[in-house]
Scaffold this active site. Structure first.
Site, PDB file in Angstrom:
ATOM      1  N   LYS A  34       0.845  -1.211   0.000  1.00  0.00           N
ATOM      2  CA  LYS A  34       0.000   0.000   0.000  1.00  0.00           C
ATOM      3  C   LYS A  34       0.873   1.251   0.000  1.00  0.00           C
ATOM      4  O   LYS A  34       0.673   2.162  -0.806  1.00  0.00           O
ATOM      5  CB  LYS A  34      -0.907  -0.014   1.247  1.00  0.00           C
ATOM      6  CG  LYS A  34      -1.862   1.145   1.289  1.00  0.00           C
ATOM      7  CD  LYS A  34      -2.765   1.069   2.499  1.00  0.00           C
ATOM      8  CE  LYS A  34      -2.026   1.476   3.744  1.00  0.00           C
ATOM      9  NZ  LYS A  34      -2.883   1.598   4.932  1.00  0.00           N
ATOM     10  N   ASP A  49      -6.464   0.594   0.659  1.00  0.00           N
ATOM     11  CA  ASP A  49      -6.599   0.748   2.112  1.00  0.00           C
ATOM     12  C   ASP A  49      -8.019   0.353   2.507  1.00  0.00           C
ATOM     13  O   ASP A  49      -8.777  -0.161   1.680  1.00  0.00           O
ATOM     14  CB  ASP A  49      -6.254   2.181   2.541  1.00  0.00           C
ATOM     15  CG  ASP A  49      -7.342   3.155   2.140  1.00  0.00           C
ATOM     16  OD1 ASP A  49      -8.266   2.760   1.395  1.00  0.00           O
ATOM     17  OD2 ASP A  49      -7.302   4.305   2.588  1.00  0.00           O
TER      18      ASP A  49
END
Ligand code: SF4
Length: 229
Positions: free
Chosen positions: A138, A156
């Site tokens: 991420k 996310d």
């Protein structure tokens, strides 16, 4: 004779009908108009500053991170300087971000990795980024997008939730979600996906009570009007 073991009841299906690329594009074009500037709110001047800011932003607001990074980067403007930093000094500087002991360790270790393996520069590929201490997929995707203008999709909690509700994925696994989104949306939109879905997730498609009545993509959303995630 009664059986000792019985099959547990099957959980209710949590799947949504999967969207097609065409339908996903229609939805994304509407969202793009609603959220025209979906870039990160983290303030940074170069890839190094962004990388450190993203690590600090775990469990912390961007505004809070922005309030500590000027002091941190004034004292440690490069990976080399930060790699030699004294932990107690860094802890004091980033204290208000929360988890300051772990975050101090993480950013000093990351700076050390940059110095030892990349001549103090932040690398510009996914494989190199995720090889750094404290950098997951991420964070790497955010760096690729925001610091290098490269196509990547950072998944996310907001991206996962909104994508699932929209039927853009049937998975809860971030890597699978990323792969599903990349199949659905053209590459030139990837850099906008994270910011756009985060903003929609924060404002309308909230975790507990999505505001489907106010949602401009409700007609296209298989989870409207009732949503259980
Ligand atoms: S209709 Fe409801 S569930 Fe679907 S995207 Fe909008 S807010 Fe989220």
């Amino acid at each position: 004779m009664a059986t000792l073991f019985t099959e547990p009841p099957k959980p209710p299906s949590l799947t949504r009908p999967m969207a097609t690329p065409k339908k996903a594009l229609v939805v994304f074009e509407i969202l793009k108009k609603d959220y025209p500037n979906p870039r990160t709110e983290l303030v940074f001047e170069d890839p190094f500053q962004l990388l450190i800011a993203v690590i600090l932003s775990a469990q912390c607001t961007d505004a809070r991170v922005n309030s500590v990074t000027p002091g941190l980067f004034a004292q440690y403007p490069t990976a080399e300087k930060l790699s030699n930093a004294s932990a107690p000094v860094v802890e004091k500087l980033i204290h208000s971000c929360g988890f300051y002991k772990n975050k101090t360790k993480a950013i000093i270790q990351t700076a050390k990795s940059l110095v030892e393996r990349f001549e103090g520069k932040v690398p510009g590929t996914m494989d190199e980024l995720v090889s750094l201490a404290g950098v997951g997929r991420k964070t790497a995707s955010v760096i690729l997008n925001q610091a290098f203008d490269l196509p990547a999709i950072a998944v996310d909690t907001h991206v996962a939730r909104v994508s699932f509700r929209l039927g853009w994925t049937q998975s809860k696994n971030p890597l699978k979600i990323e792969q599903d989104l990349k199949k659905l949306l053209p590459e030139d939109l990837w850099a906008l996906v994270n910011g756009t879905l985060i903003l929609h997730g924060r404002k309308i498609c909230k975790a507990r009570k999505p505001l489907c009545a106010d949602c401009r993509i409700a007609k296209q959303c298989p989870s409207a009007p009732k949503t259980k995630l």
